[in-house]
Design an enzyme around this catalytic site. Structure first.
Site, PDB file in Angstrom:
ATOM      1  N   GLY A  99       0.819  -1.212   0.000  1.00 20.68           N
ATOM      2  CA  GLY A  99       0.000   0.000   0.000  1.00 20.68           C
ATOM      3  C   GLY A  99       0.853   1.262   0.000  1.00 20.68           C
ATOM      4  O   GLY A  99       2.080   1.199   0.117  1.00 20.68           O
ATOM      5  N   CYS A 100       0.199   2.407  -0.129  1.00 21.54           N
ATOM      6  CA  CYS A 100       0.925   3.672  -0.282  1.00 21.54           C
ATOM      7  C   CYS A 100       1.497   4.187   1.045  1.00 21.54           C
ATOM      8  O   CYS A 100       2.704   4.389   1.165  1.00 21.54           O
ATOM      9  CB  CYS A 100       0.037   4.713  -0.937  1.00 21.54           C
TER      10      CYS A 100
END
Length: 287
Positions: free
Chosen positions: A90-91
């Site tokens: 994920g970011c």
């Protein structure tokens, strides 16, 4: 339909999946007996323990025995090379795990004192229109959201636990900033007894000194989102507060590139044995 997915799978070497959580496992299951390999940009294949996924995402995990690896290129490169399924990181997690990994791996911090305070541009929320993301609401405004409940929390915990060998529980607080793209993650942890600033410097140098996409700004540096905008770089710096015996690590990425699509391409390059920089070594946009 699943028939179409199987036809695509038979015709492809690699499939990239960009679906909401809960949908990628159906695709993965449909393709499990074909030689095609998968990079999932969602959360379905990010967790070793599917019960953690179920607890945070509130959907049953229908493909728990999938042969998968966590797709954070700089930390799991060797596993990514041969993986059938890569669960693209994920970011917020990419920015935060890269910031904490050298300290966790070298046992320089008490992993249960970690606090991650991160800020993201609005593109991280996707393109569906929502009132809170409407320009007049967002502009000239700053707020936290999902305090103590954000789904990237267990992903950071999983990686730190994996790297340190110690069960880890953290606090993670995301914030929404009035900009289109970028993440700045500020990570705090208490240093273990006897850990000097030199140990911390050496840990980052050892971990990332040869990494193309990680730029170490050193002790005392200040990463900023504009300096990584439109690029696959992660800029990292660290500060040591002698008074509180804490280390504060700052990390900046573009949430849409190193935090999503760029990381997926980097993982693809590793998995195919290509030069890791292929398609990714363009110049960041500034301003």
């Amino acid at each position: 339909s699943m028939k179409d997915i199987e036809a695509i799978g038979k015709d492809s070497d690699f499939v990239f999946i960009g679906l909401p959580h809960g949908h990628a496992m159906k695709v993965g299951k449909a393709l499990e007996n074909l030689p095609v390999r998968i990079i999932d940009l969602g959360a379905d294949y990010r967790f070793h323990d599917t019960s953690v996924y179920e607890a945070w995402y509130h959907v049953p995990h229908t493909h728990p025995d999938a042969k998968r690896v966590y797709g954070l290129a700089e930390l799991y490169r060797e596993e990514i090379r041969d993986a059938k399924i890569i669960g693209n990181a994920g970011c917020f997690t990419t920015a935060s795990i890269l910031a904490l990994a050298p300290l966790a791996r070298q046992h320089l911090i008490d992993v249960n004192t970690i606090i991650v305070d991160a800020k993201s541009g609005v593109s991280g929320a996707g393109r569906s229109p929502k009132q809170a993301n409407h320009f007049p609401e967002l502009y000239d405004n700053f707020r936290a959201y999902n305090v103590a409940h954000h789904r990237h929390t267990p992903e950071i915990e999983q990686a730190v636990t994996d790297l340190s060998g110690e069960a880890t529980v953290i606090n993670f607080t995301p914030h929404l900033v009035p900009m289109s793209r970028g993440i700045l993650s500020t990570c705090y942890a208490t240093l273990k007894e006897g850990v000097t600033p030199d140990f911390v410097d050496a840990a980052f140098e050892k971990a990332y000194g040869k990494e193309f996409f990680i730029r170490l700004l050193g002790r005392g540096g200040y990463p900023s989102t504009k300096e990584v905008r439109g690029s696959n770089f992660c800029d990292i710096a660290w500060h040591i507060d002698e008074r509180t015996h804490r280390v504060i690590v700052l990390s900046a990425i573009d949430n849409l590139v190193k935090g999503a699509a760029g990381q997926a391409v980097q993982n693809f390059n590793i998995a195919c044995g290509f030069d890791e920089k292929m398609g990714l070594d363009f110049v960041p946009m500034y301003p």
